[in-house]
Design an enzyme around this catalytic site. Structure first.
Site, mmCIF file in Angstrom:
data_model
loop_
_atom_site.group_PDB
_atom_site.id
_atom_site.type_symbol
_atom_site.label_atom_id
_atom_site.label_comp_id
_atom_site.label_asym_id
_atom_site.label_seq_id
_atom_site.Cartn_x
_atom_site.Cartn_y
_atom_site.Cartn_z
ATOM 1 N N PRO A 2 0.834 -1.207 0.000
ATOM 2 C CA PRO A 2 0.000 0.000 0.000
ATOM 3 C C PRO A 2 0.866 1.252 0.000
ATOM 4 O O PRO A 2 1.609 1.497 0.938
ATOM 5 C CB PRO A 2 -0.804 -0.094 1.309
ATOM 6 N N GLU A 3 0.777 2.016 -1.071
ATOM 7 C CA GLU A 3 1.464 3.298 -1.147
ATOM 8 C C GLU A 3 0.379 4.371 -1.118
ATOM 9 O O GLU A 3 -0.779 4.054 -0.873
ATOM 10 C CB GLU A 3 2.321 3.353 -2.415
ATOM 11 N N ARG A 113 1.472 -9.832 7.451
ATOM 12 C CA ARG A 113 2.894 -9.685 7.802
ATOM 13 C C ARG A 113 3.150 -8.767 8.980
ATOM 14 O O ARG A 113 4.282 -8.622 9.411
ATOM 15 C CB ARG A 113 3.671 -9.204 6.580
ATOM 16 N N ARG A 156 22.480 15.222 -2.841
ATOM 17 C CA ARG A 156 22.378 13.819 -2.429
ATOM 18 C C ARG A 156 23.058 12.919 -3.440
ATOM 19 O O ARG A 156 22.826 13.007 -4.640
ATOM 20 C CB ARG A 156 20.909 13.435 -2.213
#
Length: 286
Positions: A2-3, A113, A156
């Site tokens: 699930p995003e 999970r 980054r």
DNA sequence: CTCCTGTCCTGCCGGC
DNA sequence: TGCCGGCAGGACAGGA
């Protein structure tokens, strides 16, 4: 799995059952998910009306009357079942939490999970909670755009794919939509994050918005289907362009156009970055 | 600071 | 057929 789009869909599905309604009681079938469920959770939440539901990144925030709130994260296998008033509850394995609403509806949290989490927050100041304090901008809001993304990636050295999974860069993007957005933007997952600026940052920020918005649309339509079926939310699967399509032809029209349709299309490759699979087209993603 | 790796948890799938 | 190893993945801890 699930995003942001799946979480948004689940939240929208919960709203009609919870918003404005009172939580009569809570059943905890175990004391912990990934972390312990706070002691007193059931007692604290019970007897209160739900004022609003919100989403922040991959978290659902449930604000209750009296200045308390609680937060639900679906982890990776979390799903929510909604039982209408009077509907028979058939317990399933991994049904960990049940919210019994006044009037008889019930919300069931199932998580095989147990990577999910539940915790309470100060409803008036939930954004200050450590889960949200450092979180990046909401990708679908006006506060997220090319320059903002570029600023957050500046300097980054990590790969852009890894950086997109960092919730401090942008909220709610996970492995699948990171792959999809990079493909849409024609940016290699291996590119150094700090090199994404200017036009590229603009393109990527737009791709993120597009990919997430389309998935929410797909979720909205499947939501209807699932509510008719068994009340299960968070289950829908829609078609991805590159994710889990190793070896398939790149479907991108611009990719084919680069060399002409007569020549063989490029094939989707899989590689592992930071222990996570990336799927991408080595020809059109640069 | 950023980066990188390992951990949590269980179901599922491929290989032998 | 059955067993076993590996993989999936979001957040986070801890070390470099």
């Amino acid at each position: 799995m699930p995003e942001l789009p799946e979480v948004e869909t689940v939240m929208r599905g919960l709203a009609p059952v919870m918003q404005g309604q009172m939580i009569e009681s809570v059943t905890l079938n175990r004391p912990d998910l990934r972390r312990p469920i706070p002691s007193g959770f059931a007692r604290d939440v019970s007897g209160r009306h739900v004022e609003t539901l919100q989403r922040r990144g991959k978290y659902i925030v449930v604000l209750l009357e009296g200045g308390l709130g609680f937060v639900l994260h679906l982890g990776m296998s979390g799903r929510v079942k909604i039982l209408a008033s009077g509907q028979q509850y058939t317990p399933e394995k991994h049904d960990h939490i049940l919210w019994h609403m006044k009037g008889g509806a019930c919300v069931v949290y199932n998580d095989a999970r147990r990577f999910g989490m539940v915790f309470t927050v100060d409803g008036a100041n939930w954004g200050a909670h450590e889960a949200f304090a450092m979180m990046g901008p909401e990708p679908l809001g006006n506060e997220f755009n090319g320059p903002v993304l570029a600023q957050r990636l500046k300097g980054r050295k990590a790969d852009i794919k890894a950086a997109l999974l960092d919730q401090r860069v942008v909220a709610g993007v996970g492995n699948i939509y990171a792959c999809e957005a990079l493909h849409m933007a024609e940016i290699s997952p291996l590119r150094t994050a700090g090199s994404i600026r200017g036009v590229r940052a603009e393109t990527l920020s737009r791709a993120i918005k597009t990919v997430l918005s389309r998935a929410i649309e797909a979720g909205g339509s499947s939501l209807k289907d699932y509510r008719q079926a068994d009340g299960s939310l968070g289950y829908f699967q829609h078609q991805f362009t590159v994710y889990d399509r190793e070896g398939e032809s790149c479907p991108s029209a611009s990719c084919r156009r680069r060399i002409g349709d007569a020549i063989r299309p490029a094939h989707i490759k899989r590689l592992v970055q930071g222990g996570r699979s990336s799927f991408y087209c080595p020809r059109c993603q640069r």
